[in-house]
Scaffold this motif. Structure first.
Motif, PDB file in Angstrom:
ATOM      1  N   VAL A   1       0.844  -1.193   0.000  1.00  0.00           N
ATOM      2  CA  VAL A   1       0.000   0.000   0.000  1.00  0.00           C
ATOM      3  C   VAL A   1       0.880   1.243   0.000  1.00  0.00           C
ATOM      4  CG1 VAL A   1      -1.670   1.347   1.337  1.00  0.00           C
ATOM      5  CG2 VAL A   1      -1.966  -1.124   1.117  1.00  0.00           C
ATOM      6  N   HIS A   2       1.854   1.281   0.888  1.00  0.00           N
ATOM      7  CA  HIS A   2       2.749   2.427   0.981  1.00  0.00           C
ATOM      8  C   HIS A   2       3.522   2.623  -0.323  1.00  0.00           C
ATOM      9  CE1 HIS A   2       2.995   2.147   5.680  1.00  0.00           C
ATOM     10  NE2 HIS A   2       1.808   2.524   5.240  1.00  0.00           N
ATOM     11  N   ALA A   3       4.031   1.532  -0.901  1.00  0.00           N
ATOM     12  CA  ALA A   3       4.849   1.636  -2.106  1.00  0.00           C
ATOM     13  C   ALA A   3       4.056   2.211  -3.274  1.00  0.00           C
ATOM     14  CB  ALA A   3       5.417   0.263  -2.470  1.00  0.00           C
ATOM     15  N   ILE A   4       2.820   1.772  -3.447  1.00  0.00           N
ATOM     16  CA  ILE A   4       1.994   2.280  -4.546  1.00  0.00           C
ATOM     17  C   ILE A   4       1.638   3.740  -4.308  1.00  0.00           C
ATOM     18  CG2 ILE A   4      -0.236   2.036  -5.711  1.00  0.00           C
ATOM     19  CD1 ILE A   4       0.017  -1.014  -5.170  1.00  0.00           C
ATOM     20  N   LEU A   5       1.274   4.079  -3.084  1.00  0.00           N
ATOM     21  CA  LEU A   5       0.979   5.476  -2.775  1.00  0.00           C
ATOM     22  C   LEU A   5       2.196   6.362  -3.020  1.00  0.00           C
ATOM     23  CD1 LEU A   5      -1.082   5.102   0.532  1.00  0.00           C
ATOM     24  CD2 LEU A   5      -1.972   5.718  -1.737  1.00  0.00           C
ATOM     25  N   ASP A   6       3.369   5.880  -2.667  1.00  0.00           N
ATOM     26  CA  ASP A   6       4.578   6.685  -2.814  1.00  0.00           C
ATOM     27  C   ASP A   6       4.959   6.875  -4.283  1.00  0.00           C
ATOM     28  OD1 ASP A   6       4.662   6.837  -0.093  1.00  0.00           O
ATOM     29  OD2 ASP A   6       6.314   5.428   0.172  1.00  0.00           O
ATOM     30  N   GLU A   7       4.625   5.913  -5.131  1.00  0.00           N
ATOM     31  CA  GLU A   7       4.976   6.039  -6.549  1.00  0.00           C
ATOM     32  C   GLU A   7       3.966   6.890  -7.317  1.00  0.00           C
ATOM     33  OE1 GLU A   7       6.001   3.226 -10.405  1.00  0.00           O
ATOM     34  OE2 GLU A   7       6.110   2.380  -8.387  1.00  0.00           O
TER      35      GLU A   7
ATOM     36  N   GLN B   1      17.310  17.753 -12.541  1.00  0.00           N
ATOM     37  CA  GLN B   1      17.960  17.193 -13.732  1.00  0.00           C
ATOM     38  C   GLN B   1      17.778  15.682 -13.799  1.00  0.00           C
ATOM     39  OE1 GLN B   1      22.038  18.614 -13.396  1.00  0.00           O
ATOM     40  NE2 GLN B   1      21.621  20.293 -14.816  1.00  0.00           N
ATOM     41  N   ARG B   2      17.767  15.031 -12.641  1.00  0.00           N
ATOM     42  CA  ARG B   2      17.719  13.562 -12.610  1.00  0.00           C
ATOM     43  C   ARG B   2      16.338  13.035 -12.197  1.00  0.00           C
ATOM     44  NH1 ARG B   2      22.931  11.558 -12.656  1.00  0.00           N
ATOM     45  NH2 ARG B   2      24.583  13.089 -12.323  1.00  0.00           N
ATOM     46  N   TYR B   3      15.319  13.873 -12.302  1.00  0.00           N
ATOM     47  CA  TYR B   3      13.990  13.491 -11.828  1.00  0.00           C
ATOM     48  C   TYR B   3      13.467  12.265 -12.576  1.00  0.00           C
ATOM     49  CZ  TYR B   3       9.122  13.871 -10.405  1.00  0.00           C
ATOM     50  OH  TYR B   3       7.898  13.597  -9.882  1.00  0.00           O
ATOM     51  N   TRP B   4      12.869  11.366 -11.827  1.00  0.00           N
ATOM     52  CA  TRP B   4      12.235  10.200 -12.420  1.00  0.00           C
ATOM     53  C   TRP B   4      11.171   9.668 -11.469  1.00  0.00           C
ATOM     54  CZ3 TRP B   4      12.766   5.018 -10.503  1.00  0.00           C
ATOM     55  CH2 TRP B   4      13.588   4.925  -9.363  1.00  0.00           C
ATOM     56  N   ARG B   5      10.262   8.860 -11.985  1.00  0.00           N
ATOM     57  CA  ARG B   5       9.247   8.201 -11.165  1.00  0.00           C
ATOM     58  C   ARG B   5       9.416   6.698 -11.306  1.00  0.00           C
ATOM     59  NH1 ARG B   5       7.421  11.543  -7.624  1.00  0.00           N
ATOM     60  NH2 ARG B   5       5.768  10.027  -7.176  1.00  0.00           N
ATOM     61  N   GLY B   6       9.085   5.979 -10.243  1.00  0.00           N
ATOM     62  CA  GLY B   6       9.133   4.532 -10.353  1.00  0.00           C
ATOM     63  C   GLY B   6       9.905   3.916  -9.204  1.00  0.00           C
TER      64      GLY B   6
ATOM     65  N   VAL C   1       5.989   6.144 -16.597  1.00  0.00           N
ATOM     66  CA  VAL C   1       5.999   7.600 -16.542  1.00  0.00           C
ATOM     67  C   VAL C   1       7.446   8.062 -16.656  1.00  0.00           C
ATOM     68  CG1 VAL C   1       5.515   9.631 -15.146  1.00  0.00           C
ATOM     69  CG2 VAL C   1       3.921   7.700 -15.129  1.00  0.00           C
ATOM     70  N   THR C   2       7.711   8.900 -17.633  1.00  0.00           N
ATOM     71  CA  THR C   2       9.065   9.424 -17.813  1.00  0.00           C
ATOM     72  C   THR C   2       9.036  10.947 -17.790  1.00  0.00           C
ATOM     73  OG1 THR C   2       8.861   9.418 -20.234  1.00  0.00           O
ATOM     74  CG2 THR C   2       9.773   7.439 -19.203  1.00  0.00           C
ATOM     75  N   ALA C   3      10.138  11.529 -17.393  1.00  0.00           N
ATOM     76  CA  ALA C   3      10.242  12.985 -17.323  1.00  0.00           C
ATOM     77  C   ALA C   3      11.173  13.493 -18.415  1.00  0.00           C
ATOM     78  CB  ALA C   3      10.765  13.407 -15.954  1.00  0.00           C
ATOM     79  N   ALA C   4      10.774  14.561 -19.080  1.00  0.00           N
ATOM     80  CA  ALA C   4      11.649  15.221 -20.048  1.00  0.00           C
ATOM     81  C   ALA C   4      12.632  16.117 -19.292  1.00  0.00           C
ATOM     82  CB  ALA C   4      10.823  16.033 -21.039  1.00  0.00           C
TER      83      ALA C   4
ATOM     84  N   THR D   1      -8.472   6.361  -4.190  1.00  0.00           N
ATOM     85  CA  THR D   1      -7.880   5.354  -5.063  1.00  0.00           C
ATOM     86  C   THR D   1      -6.659   5.915  -5.774  1.00  0.00           C
ATOM     87  OG1 THR D   1      -9.195   5.920  -7.017  1.00  0.00           O
ATOM     88  CG2 THR D   1     -10.148   4.335  -5.478  1.00  0.00           C
ATOM     89  N   VAL D   2      -5.665   5.060  -5.963  1.00  0.00           N
ATOM     90  CA  VAL D   2      -4.472   5.388  -6.745  1.00  0.00           C
ATOM     91  C   VAL D   2      -4.204   4.198  -7.652  1.00  0.00           C
ATOM     92  CG1 VAL D   2      -1.984   5.800  -6.702  1.00  0.00           C
ATOM     93  CG2 VAL D   2      -3.456   6.911  -5.020  1.00  0.00           C
ATOM     94  N   THR D   3      -3.991   4.454  -8.944  1.00  0.00           N
ATOM     95  CA  THR D   3      -3.715   3.391  -9.905  1.00  0.00           C
ATOM     96  C   THR D   3      -2.453   3.715 -10.682  1.00  0.00           C
ATOM     97  OG1 THR D   3      -6.070   2.893 -10.169  1.00  0.00           O
ATOM     98  CG2 THR D   3      -4.590   2.082 -11.877  1.00  0.00           C
ATOM     99  N   LEU D   4      -1.560   2.739 -10.773  1.00  0.00           N
ATOM    100  CA  LEU D   4      -0.356   2.837 -11.595  1.00  0.00           C
ATOM    101  C   LEU D   4      -0.514   1.888 -12.776  1.00  0.00           C
ATOM    102  CD1 LEU D   4       2.309   2.643  -8.723  1.00  0.00           C
ATOM    103  CD2 LEU D   4       1.294   4.697  -9.734  1.00  0.00           C
ATOM    104  N   LEU D   5      -0.441   2.416 -13.984  1.00  0.00           N
ATOM    105  CA  LEU D   5      -0.593   1.601 -15.186  1.00  0.00           C
ATOM    106  C   LEU D   5       0.788   1.173 -15.665  1.00  0.00           C
ATOM    107  CD1 LEU D   5      -2.482   0.427 -17.317  1.00  0.00           C
ATOM    108  CD2 LEU D   5      -2.319   2.594 -18.557  1.00  0.00           C
TER     109      LEU D   5
END
Length: 219
Positions: A28-34, A214-219, A192-195, A85-89
């Motif tokens: 639960v925590h991991a999905i919320l954090d992402e 500069q190094r921002y990312w999600r996942g 999800v990627t960041a430009a 609700t939080v959903t990661l595709l």
């Protein structure tokens, strides 16, 4: 922060494809954090609403914030039951038949009642958690809220006490006879990627883009 598993309730018990469900607090925590955006469902004045909003997590609480004039926050502040609700595709699943197409995902459904955060220290910690949830390390680099800004911000906390996780992963699950069809099947992963970060034109000339941007990312 509690590490005890969450117990299923009549509201969180997953009946459709229960093999995909679990009640593990760590997941639960991991999905919320992402995730970055949650959807809040509630009923007000006899009408159902589903509102998207940003959020942050600190321990076993999810925080949302905004203007004290916000209809969402003022409604939830009255003790209305809410579903978050939080959903990661994670990918598209292409099967050999149209019927068995699916998606790979991770999702959290959380039920509860939000409470107003009045304690000044908790309120400031919640706003820090919210800011660093969006961009880790950002809080320490910016001007903190002024007393008037804090007074003009309503923060609500929703306990992580009644929640479930549902996950689908892996290849398509076709009907046995369909595996002989000359049709490509498989997964198309999504992320999800960041430009590259773009500086505000009004930044001072000597201010450079920070490493976390500069190094921002999600996942």
């Amino acid at each position: 922060m509690s590490q005890t598993p969450l117990s299923p309730t009549p509201r969180t018990q997953v009946n459709r494809l229960p093999q995909r469900a679990n009640y593990d607090r760590t997941q639960v925590h991991a999905i919320l954090d992402e995730g970055l955006v949650c959807h809040l469902g509630f009923v007000a004045h006899g009408q159902p609403f589903v509102i998207p909003t940003a959020y942050g997590r600190l321990g076993d609480r999810v925080y949302i914030h905004g203007s004290p004039a916000s209809r969402l926050l003022t409604t939830l502040d009255q003790g209305v039951e809410v579903c978050l609700t939080v959903t990661l595709l994670d990918g598209l699943v292409l099967a050999r038949s149209a019927f068995h197409h699916s998606m790979n995902y991770r999702s959290v459904v959380l039920f509860g009642t939000a409470t107003r955060v009045d304690d000044a220290d908790e309120k400031l910690a919640a706003l820090k958690a919210f800011t660093d949830h969006v961009v880790p390390g950002r809080w320490d680099d910016v001007r903190p809220p002024t007393p008037s800004e804090l007074a003009g911000t309503l923060v609500l906390a929703l306990p992580i006490a009644e929640a479930s996780v549902k996950v689908r992963s892996g290849p398509p699950l076709d009907a046995a006879a369909d595996y002989a069809l000359p049709v490509w099947a498989g997964e198309i992963p999504l992320a999800v990627t960041a430009a590259a970060a773009v500086a505000d034109p009004q930044c001072l000339p000597e201010v450079t883009i920070p490493d976390y941007a500069q190094r921002y990312w999600r996942g």
